[in-house]
Design a protein around this motif. Structure first.
Motif, PDB file in Angstrom:
ATOM      1  N   GLY A 102       0.786  -1.220   0.000  1.00  0.00           N
ATOM      2  CA  GLY A 102       0.000   0.000   0.000  1.00  0.00           C
ATOM      3  C   GLY A 102       0.819   1.271   0.000  1.00  0.00           C
ATOM      4  N   PRO A 103       0.155   2.410   0.249  1.00  0.00           N
ATOM      5  CA  PRO A 103       0.860   3.699   0.235  1.00  0.00           C
ATOM      6  C   PRO A 103       2.033   3.715   1.213  1.00  0.00           C
ATOM      7  CG  PRO A 103      -1.513   4.047   0.293  1.00  0.00           C
ATOM      8  CD  PRO A 103      -1.269   2.576   0.527  1.00  0.00           C
ATOM      9  N   VAL A 104       3.073   4.464   0.860  1.00  0.00           N
ATOM     10  CA  VAL A 104       4.264   4.564   1.688  1.00  0.00           C
ATOM     11  C   VAL A 104       4.410   6.000   2.188  1.00  0.00           C
ATOM     12  CG1 VAL A 104       5.377   2.793   0.282  1.00  0.00           C
ATOM     13  CG2 VAL A 104       5.891   5.206  -0.151  1.00  0.00           C
ATOM     14  N   HIS A 105       5.189   6.144   3.228  1.00  0.00           N
ATOM     15  CA  HIS A 105       5.643   7.447   3.695  1.00  0.00           C
ATOM     16  C   HIS A 105       6.998   7.722   3.044  1.00  0.00           C
ATOM     17  CE1 HIS A 105       2.592   7.367   6.946  1.00  0.00           C
ATOM     18  NE2 HIS A 105       2.845   6.077   6.946  1.00  0.00           N
ATOM     19  N   LEU A 106       7.221   8.962   2.648  1.00  0.00           N
ATOM     20  CA  LEU A 106       8.499   9.356   2.065  1.00  0.00           C
ATOM     21  C   LEU A 106       9.249  10.269   3.018  1.00  0.00           C
ATOM     22  CD1 LEU A 106       7.643  10.197  -1.676  1.00  0.00           C
ATOM     23  CD2 LEU A 106       8.716   8.115  -0.775  1.00  0.00           C
ATOM     24  N   VAL A 107      10.542   9.992   3.190  1.00  0.00           N
ATOM     25  CA  VAL A 107      11.454  10.879   3.913  1.00  0.00           C
ATOM     26  C   VAL A 107      12.591  11.206   2.958  1.00  0.00           C
ATOM     27  CG1 VAL A 107      13.104  11.100   5.816  1.00  0.00           C
ATOM     28  CG2 VAL A 107      10.904   9.951   6.195  1.00  0.00           C
ATOM     29  N   GLY A 108      12.786  12.489   2.679  1.00  0.00           N
ATOM     30  CA  GLY A 108      13.851  12.877   1.766  1.00  0.00           C
ATOM     31  C   GLY A 108      14.715  13.967   2.346  1.00  0.00           C
ATOM     32  N   SER A 129       2.384  10.132   3.493  1.00  0.00           N
ATOM     33  CA  SER A 129       2.859  11.396   4.049  1.00  0.00           C
ATOM     34  C   SER A 129       4.261  11.646   3.534  1.00  0.00           C
ATOM     35  CB  SER A 129       2.841  11.391   5.580  1.00  0.00           C
ATOM     36  OG  SER A 129       3.913  10.630   6.104  1.00  0.00           O
ATOM     37  N   LEU A 130       4.731  12.863   3.748  1.00  0.00           N
ATOM     38  CA  LEU A 130       6.027  13.291   3.233  1.00  0.00           C
ATOM     39  C   LEU A 130       6.767  14.073   4.301  1.00  0.00           C
ATOM     40  CD1 LEU A 130       8.079  13.982   0.931  1.00  0.00           C
ATOM     41  CD2 LEU A 130       6.504  15.793   0.227  1.00  0.00           C
ATOM     42  N   VAL A 131       8.054  13.768   4.477  1.00  0.00           N
ATOM     43  CA  VAL A 131       8.935  14.548   5.344  1.00  0.00           C
ATOM     44  C   VAL A 131      10.079  15.083   4.490  1.00  0.00           C
ATOM     45  CG1 VAL A 131      10.433  14.569   7.372  1.00  0.00           C
ATOM     46  CG2 VAL A 131       8.363  13.134   7.363  1.00  0.00           C
ATOM     47  N   ARG A 239      -0.362  16.805  -2.415  1.00  0.00           N
ATOM     48  CA  ARG A 239      -1.537  16.429  -1.633  1.00  0.00           C
ATOM     49  C   ARG A 239      -1.193  15.733  -0.329  1.00  0.00           C
ATOM     50  NH1 ARG A 239      -4.601  13.066  -6.043  1.00  0.00           N
ATOM     51  NH2 ARG A 239      -5.085  11.900  -4.143  1.00  0.00           N
ATOM     52  N   ALA A 240      -0.042  15.092  -0.253  1.00  0.00           N
ATOM     53  CA  ALA A 240       0.307  14.334   0.951  1.00  0.00           C
ATOM     54  C   ALA A 240       0.540  15.274   2.126  1.00  0.00           C
ATOM     55  CB  ALA A 240       1.559  13.500   0.710  1.00  0.00           C
ATOM     56  N   PRO A 241       0.095  14.913   3.327  1.00  0.00           N
ATOM     57  CA  PRO A 241       0.468  15.692   4.512  1.00  0.00           C
ATOM     58  C   PRO A 241       1.990  15.808   4.589  1.00  0.00           C
ATOM     59  CG  PRO A 241      -1.149  13.996   5.059  1.00  0.00           C
ATOM     60  CD  PRO A 241      -0.696  13.714   3.663  1.00  0.00           C
ATOM     61  N   THR A 242       2.493  17.019   4.775  1.00  0.00           N
ATOM     62  CA  THR A 242       3.932  17.265   4.628  1.00  0.00           C
ATOM     63  C   THR A 242       4.504  17.942   5.862  1.00  0.00           C
ATOM     64  OG1 THR A 242       3.723  17.441   2.217  1.00  0.00           O
ATOM     65  CG2 THR A 242       5.693  18.416   3.227  1.00  0.00           C
ATOM     66  N   LEU A 243       5.624  17.404   6.314  1.00  0.00           N
ATOM     67  CA  LEU A 243       6.411  17.984   7.400  1.00  0.00           C
ATOM     68  C   LEU A 243       7.717  18.492   6.830  1.00  0.00           C
ATOM     69  CD1 LEU A 243       7.107  18.455  10.434  1.00  0.00           C
ATOM     70  CD2 LEU A 243       8.000  16.105  10.460  1.00  0.00           C
ATOM     71  N   GLY A 244       8.022  19.762   7.034  1.00  0.00           N
ATOM     72  CA  GLY A 244       9.294  20.333   6.611  1.00  0.00           C
ATOM     73  C   GLY A 244      10.171  20.627   7.810  1.00  0.00           C
ATOM     74  N   LEU A 245      11.401  20.129   7.782  1.00  0.00           N
ATOM     75  CA  LEU A 245      12.345  20.337   8.874  1.00  0.00           C
ATOM     76  C   LEU A 245      13.606  20.995   8.332  1.00  0.00           C
ATOM     77  CD1 LEU A 245      12.032  16.890  10.715  1.00  0.00           C
ATOM     78  CD2 LEU A 245      10.941  19.057  11.333  1.00  0.00           C
ATOM     79  N   VAL A 246      14.063  22.051   8.995  1.00  0.00           N
ATOM     80  CA  VAL A 246      15.254  22.773   8.555  1.00  0.00           C
ATOM     81  C   VAL A 246      16.126  23.077   9.754  1.00  0.00           C
ATOM     82  CG1 VAL A 246      14.083  25.018   8.704  1.00  0.00           C
ATOM     83  CG2 VAL A 246      16.091  24.765   7.238  1.00  0.00           C
ATOM     84  N   GLY A 247      17.441  22.944   9.571  1.00  0.00           N
ATOM     85  CA  GLY A 247      18.380  23.307  10.620  1.00  0.00           C
ATOM     86  C   GLY A 247      18.511  24.818  10.730  1.00  0.00           C
ATOM     87  N   GLU A 248      18.510  25.317  11.949  1.00  0.00           N
ATOM     88  CA  GLU A 248      18.602  26.751  12.182  1.00  0.00           C
ATOM     89  C   GLU A 248      19.884  27.339  11.596  1.00  0.00           C
ATOM     90  OE1 GLU A 248      17.223  29.227  15.921  1.00  0.00           O
ATOM     91  OE2 GLU A 248      19.116  28.186  16.348  1.00  0.00           O
TER      92      GLU A 248
END
Length: 303
Positions: A102-108, A129-131, A239-248
């Motif tokens: 089934g659907p997967v989560h992506l982390v890039g 979902s996407l990170v 469309r996927a729920p997305t989390l964006g993470l960035v180093g300060e």
């Protein structure tokens, strides 16, 4: 009960998989069982960048799979040297089909984030979902970049990669230029010697340095069919729920640039953005005690 069932996930060696797309073959490492979390590395890096994440995913009831991206191994270098992002998105779609479940989560991370965006647009029904780590919405980044002389300065290395002599230059002096990029992008991090050794070994494989520079060179192709297809994917929306993470302290893409490029209107499935203190470009390595819990919480809420 066999021995592997009695050990905690972090004590287990990862499974070694071979994923396929047409004639190309891609080495992958996998741990755990449950919903698949497909992890895509960036530049200059390897699938080992997720060695700290895979056990945490396994312990949380996910199946983490980290893949060596197109061109990073001789067996994944296409004869036609096509390294447009649309082709890497097609790689990801083929891996999802092969992994099943089934659907997967992506982390890039870095380029892996760009490819994750492209894949999320190519096969939206297959993405749970996407990170995105360190690299934001590609089209919005281009817009912010055009108005930011400081970000243009940070990204000048991309222009130097367009020259033919860049292939030999990146290999010179034990990959000194790549090491310098790591240090500039993560200025507060005492980079482990083993991490740098992994990258040097990967870059030294036949054809790899040329392949990874073609990622950058073909990103400046604006007229071919492949380029137009890439541009359509990277424009979103996603469309996927997305989390964006960035180093300060990211020295590659500034945290304020990252945040400006992540706009809720482009993410109809939902968007959250976090700035991670005490981290640069390789935030998931530098501050894994902060970053991994953020990712695990996001994945758990969207599983």
């Amino acid at each position: 009960m066999n021995q592997s069932e009695t050990l905690a996930p972090e004590t287990l060696a990862p499974e070694i998989l071979t994923l396929k797309h047409g004639q190309l073959r891609f080495t992958a490492r996998a741990m755990g069982s449950g919903p698949v979390v497909l992890c895509l590395h960036g530049f200059p890096d390897t699938l080992c960048t997720f060695d700290g994440l895979l056990p945490a995913l396994a312990a949380s009831g996910f199946r983490g799979v980290a893949v060596a991206m197109r061109g990073y191994e001789p067996q994944s270098q296409p004869a036609n040297e096509d390294y447009h992002a649309v082709r890497m998105a097609e790689d990801v779609a083929a891996w999802i089909d092969q992994l099943g479940d089934g659907p997967v989560h992506l982390v890039g991370h870095d380029w892996g984030a760009t490819i994750a965006f492209a894949a999320a647009a190519l096969v939206p029904d297959q993405i749970a979902s996407l990170v995105a780590l360190a690299v934001p919405h590609p089209l919005r980044f281009a817009e912010v970049y055009a108005a930011s002389p400081e970000q243009q300065r940070r990204s000048h290395y991309i222009q130097t990669f367009q020259a033919g002599e860049a292939d030999a230059r990146l290999l010179a002096d034990d990959c000194a230029e790549l090491v310098a990029l790591w240090r500039a992008w993560s200025p507060g991090w005492a980079i482990p010697t083993d991490d740098l050794a992994e990258v040097r070994a990967a870059i030294a494989r036949p054809g790899v340095v040329h392949a990874i520079l073609e990622w950058y060179r073909q990103a400046f192709d604006f007229t071919s069919h492949e380029s137009l297809a890439t541009q359509a994917l990277l424009a979103g929306p996603f469309r996927a729920p997305t989390l964006g993470l960035v180093g300060e302290d990211d020295g590659c893409i500034a945290a304020d640039v990252f945040e400006a490029a992540m706009q809720p209107r482009d993410f109809p499935g939902g968007l959250a953005v976090h700035r991670v203190a005490g981290a640069g470009h390789f935030l998931h390595r530098e501050q894994h005690g902060r970053v991994i819990p953020l990712m695990l919480d996001w994945l758990a809420r969207h599983r």
